[in-house]
Design an enzyme around this catalytic site. Structure first.
Site, short mmCIF file in Angstrom:
data_model
loop_
_atom_site.label_atom_id
_atom_site.label_comp_id
_atom_site.label_asym_id
_atom_site.label_seq_id
_atom_site.Cartn_x
_atom_site.Cartn_y
_atom_site.Cartn_z
N THR A 189 -60.37 -18.51 46.97
CA THR A 189 -59.49 -19.56 46.94
C THR A 189 -59.36 -20.41 45.91
OG1 THR A 189 -60.28 -19.83 49.37
CG2 THR A 189 -59.30 -21.54 48.55
N GLY B 59 -68.96 -21.01 47.80
CA GLY B 59 -70.33 -21.78 48.01
C GLY B 59 -71.27 -21.17 46.79
N GLU C 112 -61.65 -19.20 56.43
CA GLU C 112 -61.43 -17.81 56.76
C GLU C 112 -60.31 -17.62 57.95
OE1 GLU C 112 -63.01 -15.34 55.70
OE2 GLU C 112 -64.57 -16.67 54.77
#
Lengths: 683, 683
Positions: free
Chosen positions: B166, B205, B449
């Protein structure tokens, strides 16, 4: 990397092609040109002052640092606000030594309005001194007590106060409060105690480490006899050292989902003594010899509760529109997912599925505003009536309406803010988007000052009385007159009238159902009245919520009649479209109840749905210009996604760069922990 | 103050009077006795270790402190987990030097399961190394690359990784990603660049300050020619010093509404060079001379997306039931608002209005579980088929079903968690109640997602194809067979069958409506196919959501048939009641759509509503025993309100006392700021 410092192209084009005048809306929204300019001037006064800038994003601070930050800033805020007011009032040559009621109300409004939102976002610990402590002194001190405390409290002369009612074990049901005050006739003192852990005061704002005096609700006992809940003024911290006084156990209750600037506190008493004249004696007195006298006009206490709920409707309306402004601007700047794969990715606001998330929330906020204004006027009218004659009739209606609208508007605002947050995808999840803080405040309002379900059930009790009156053909108060109209829906040419009437019929049907259910439970079983009410609770609450939606729709239509006369054509058309969208949207959301209690055929539903989707297309081109018209300063929105210039990505970055974690390229915990894990020798 | 250290009286009585065996449910829920005991042993291993206790509530920490805290704890967690697994595996005498696929999957499950929830609550930065980085290497490295990287990565030998897809400007529409990798034929290197601010990687993350290697999705260009998105392995921090390498701009994106332990990061490249063999070459290759070869089996990539969505359905089911457990226990401990004013205040769970908030959420969680199990089995079946033959048929159904259930279950779980939080009144708002963290994780899953609306529209595309197939009388996949059944609702004796069928008819009706609307738009206007789809977007999304609800209801009924054979009578009855409550509740929530597309008369609705309320009363006495059966350890719930012993008020207090702000009676900002304001001289 190119960083554009001006208004971004997308928003520029949106504004240029809009067919409405944002400033017209801004003037109407502010209540007039003078009010608008005053607010803008006040905002400039604060926002141009670098003292009020945050060096570090508050969401990066520890809970303790956040407290220290908002207390420092809050102190400066109060001082500056006094300066501003003094300047303002000097022209009017007011007596600065007496406490000016108007001044307190103004102050209270300023401390809860957009300015405070801009400076604190999650509120601050000194607000309750003016929002609750001062008003309680005003309403519940007798004249002697007023002389002694009021001016000192207003000047904060050694006093910073709060209001302590809720306990760890008791909220909505205040008769269950356990804190006790025993009158000691010998010493002419009250002795305060917290008999159990559940009796600890819990929640009062500013109580944790800020307030040094507290207005406390406690059960009064005189020679072991109970005399109900009374209000006491108690010093809890030393005026000089700020240390908690003997017998006082006080602290902060800790982090919450939102409103983390409030310094909500807990408070326990162990044999804390206060002189007899620190029971607030306007409504009830304890004489020196222990005689108890009740002199309350309970309606006045009632009035304060109503007041707070009226204010809450307005608060959540603002919060909803803040969120809508952020989401609208972001949706005009964000490009994603081609509608046509050969074309450029469109602004996401061009997706119908995005319009349906955002535009109805704007309409909802505007129609909440139309209801909040009416409710406020109604409140003022009733309060005036109460001073002169018995106003208990309208008071009951006012009370029910304020309960109902508080419950329904907070629910819908919280839900709307969440929809708007989600409409911004991943970035909506960032703290810097600020939906989190906005949602936290609205979510708190959903519960405090009357829990949602409790308020709906209170509304329902009023509605059931009106419903049985309607069966006896009695005259009903204006907001419930429709209960007398037993005619089924007759679908006419006016779609909005059809929809509003269908909502009213649904509310009536649901209320009748709850009432019949009560009757059945009464007749066929040996149940107590209270068990019957419990078993009907779900149906009663549903009826009250439907009444709220029906009221909001009908009121919006009625206000439109007024607005036709008081606004120019462009503005009127804008508001008319908003009312239309709100009513059609409410109809869709309440479709289950509508179809349960009305006969609406497929063709009629289709007509309504088509108009609904058509309206979204009509409103789309003016969406940015409309939210511009709410005239929220960028600081009020406090959002990387919602600023006027639309520089979304740049601001997300600037905010991330300011994070203290990013001030070092390598965090020391790499050396102390992670590195060990990454050594091959570890195996 | 009396502090009771044992189980509180209310919960003790609830458990004694329950008619079900919680342990039976626990065994079934865990998938068997062995699995249950294994999980309990693992939890004991960690929870009895004081190294994993928090000195300070994480919600009180600053964002930077929280990172340091979770990184330290996460490092210890990984190390201890390896010890545990080594002990476990030694018995099985496995080769410890090769990477064991099973081991990776187990590890990944452990890092996302209840144990990690208990230790971190808002996740931690090392999770993605195992959850995304390792699986990507496994799936996308060719054999040589696997040999080079896989063992090292598994042992974290100088490598801690994450997965960067992303970007700031692009999420759902991944073809729009802007990061580019240009192949330099001379040097046989790829040159990575971030051409604009919106091209920055944003969200991965562990990327902020933790990962030193990253799998990066970028647009491949060879001699200026575009070759689509490819995957590259890039070192971003020095293996020894952890300093960002030249050309790398990396940091943390900042605080969020939840999941604040993740260390989500941003990443920009400026002429960062990597050798040719660090493009992951299993699916596509770039030869030394710049030749490009595509060898992908795109279905495999598809498969990973499906996998993640299947897992998410399970995750949010757990989150919903954590919240339900907390709310149920709290509602059995909290006493408020007398039903009969002369009696003691009841447990709030005795109020029907409270039961209706809580009990349907338990039923919902259980029925989500029934769907998640079926979806998982379906996934495994399809993956096995793909290895041997063309499984594209079932893959399309699997893909649509996983999209749909991910969207519908995250939506309903988030909404349910919020209802449960609100059911706990003010205390539900405290961070220490932990609804906040639970809600944050579920709310993130709603968006990541595959954004909610995007997934519904993907589902709808599949449904429309099936619908047009049904018009041609083709055979349809199992999950959509009902689309062929054109018979209207025939109300029979079986209420649940009526409700499930009514939901299917509604989904069919809504789908037909969307399809007809598309047809109308096509015929009557000169619109492109894409405009038509956009205009039908709202209707398509509604159809997909209804399909999800219909599927969940029908699946629950079908699973019940299996359960009749595989569970003992007590457990079966319990599950039967839950399925019944879930279906009746779904019916009520979808009432608008049901009445729009079915003819159900007042008597039938009344029957259904009566049974619904009756069921709440039947389930009430077993509510605590049921949530006990989910066997959430207190540490997993992480809630002052939800612990097994019900010591709610004591825990709220203990947590408040641990707040660093409360370690001093007077905060220094009193002296530096507040005191000045309180001096009378100030005026």
């Amino acid at each position: 990397m190119e960083v554009n410092r001006g208004e971004c192209i997308d928003l520029k084009r949106e504004r240029e092609t809009s067919t409405i005048v944002s400033e017209d809306l801004a003037v109407w929204w502010a209540g007039g040109r003078v009010q608008l300019e005053e607010r803008r001037a006040l905002e400039r006064y604060f926002f141009n002052n670098p003292e009020f800038d945050d060096a570090v994003p508050p969401s990066c601070l520890s809970y303790k640092e956040r407290y220290e930050h908002v207390l420092a800033k809050g102190t400066k805020f109060i001082a500056k606000l006094r300066e501003w007011q003094a300047k303002d009032k000097q022209a009017q040559q007011q007596d600065k030594d007496s406490v000016d009621l108007q001044l307190i109300y103004e102050f209270r409004t300023l401390l809860s309005g957009p300015l405070a939102t801009a400076l604190f976002q999650q509120s601050f610990p000194l607000r309750l001194h003016f929002a609750m402590f001062m008003p309680t002194l005003l309403n519940q001190c007798n004249e002697e007590q007023q002389r002694r405390w009021l001016t000192r409290a207003w000047h904060m002369d050694g006093i910073v106060g709060t209001y302590a009612q809720t306990e760890l074990g008791h909220g909505s049901y205040i008769r269950g409060l356990e804190t006790r005050a025993d009158y000691d006739v010998e010493e002419e003192e009250f002795v305060l105690n917290t008999p159990t852990i559940s009796a600890y005061k819990w929640w009062p704002g500013g109580l944790g480490h800020t307030a040094n005096m507290v207005v406390v609700l406690a059960q009064l006992y005189i020679r072991g006899k109970h005399h109900g809940l009374q209000t006491f003024l108690v010093r809890i911290r030393d005026e000089q050292t700020h240390e908690p006084l003997p017998g006082i156990d006080v602290g902060d209750i800790g982090p919450k989902m939102g409103a983390n600037g409030v310094n909500n506190g807990f408070l326990g008493f162990r044999n804390v003594r206060i002189p007899r004249d620190q029971m607030l004696m306007k409504n009830a007195q304890v004489l020196a010899d222990g005689q108890f006298k009740q002199a309350a006009h309970p309606l006045l206490i009632y009035g304060t509760m109503v007041f707070v709920r009226v204010i809450i409707v307005r608060d959540v309306m603002f919060q909803l529109l803040q969120a809508a402004t952020i989401a609208t601007r972001y949706s005009a700047v964000r490009h994603q997912s081609p509608i046509d794969p050969n074309a450029k990715e469109p602004q996401i606001l061009d997706h119908l599925t995005q319009q349906v998330k955002i535009l109805p929330q704007i309409a909802r906020g505007i129609c909440f505003r139309l209801a909040a204004d009416v409710l406020w006027a109604f409140y003022q009218r009733v309060m005036k009536q109460l001073e002169t004659k018995d106003g208990s009739g309208p008071l009951a209606e006012l009370h029910a309406l304020s309960c109902c609208l508080k419950a329904v508007c907070t629910q819908d605002a919280v839900e709307g803010i969440d929809v708007l947050r989600k409409s911004c995808g991943g970035h909506g999840f960032m703290a810097s988007a600020n939906f989190d803080s906005i949602h936290g405040l609205a979510a708190a309002a959903f519960t405090y000052e009357g829990e949602h379900t409790v308020l709906l059930l209170q509304t329902a009790r009023f509605l059931i009385r009106q419903f049985t009156d309607s069966l006896k053909r009695k005259v009903l108060p204006a907001s419930v007159t429709y209960l007398r109209n037993a005619a089924p829906l007759s679908w006419g040419d006016n779609l909005l009238e059809n929809a509003a009437r269908a909502l009213e019929i649904s509310a009536t049907g649901q209320l009748r159902d709850a009432w019949q259910w009560q009757q059945e439970q009464r007749q066929s079983h040996s149940r107590t009245e209270h068990q019957v009410n419990n078993l009907a609770g779900r149906r009663l609450a549903a009826a009250a919520a439907l009444h709220g939606h029906a009221y909001l729709a009908r009121n919006a239509l009625q206000q439109l009649e007024q607005l036709k006369r008081s606004t120019n054509q462009g503005l009127f058309e804008l508001l008319q479209q908003q009312v239309e969208l709100f009513i059609l949207d409410t109809f869709q959301r309440q479709l289950g109840a509508i179809l349960k209690w009305n006969s609406v055929n497929g063709q009629q539903l289709k007509q309504l749905e088509q108009r609904y989707e058509q309206l979204l297309g009509i409103l789309r081109p003016n969406a940015v210009a409309i939210v511009d018209g709410f005239d929220f300063h960028d600081r009020v929105l406090g959002s990387t996604l919602g600023c006027w210039d639309g520089r979304v990505y740049e601001r997300l970055f600037e905010e991330a760069r300011r994070n203290p974690l990013n001030q070092e390229t390598v965090n020391h915990s790499y050396h102390t922990h992670l590195k060990t894990l990454l050594q091959p020798s570890k195996l």
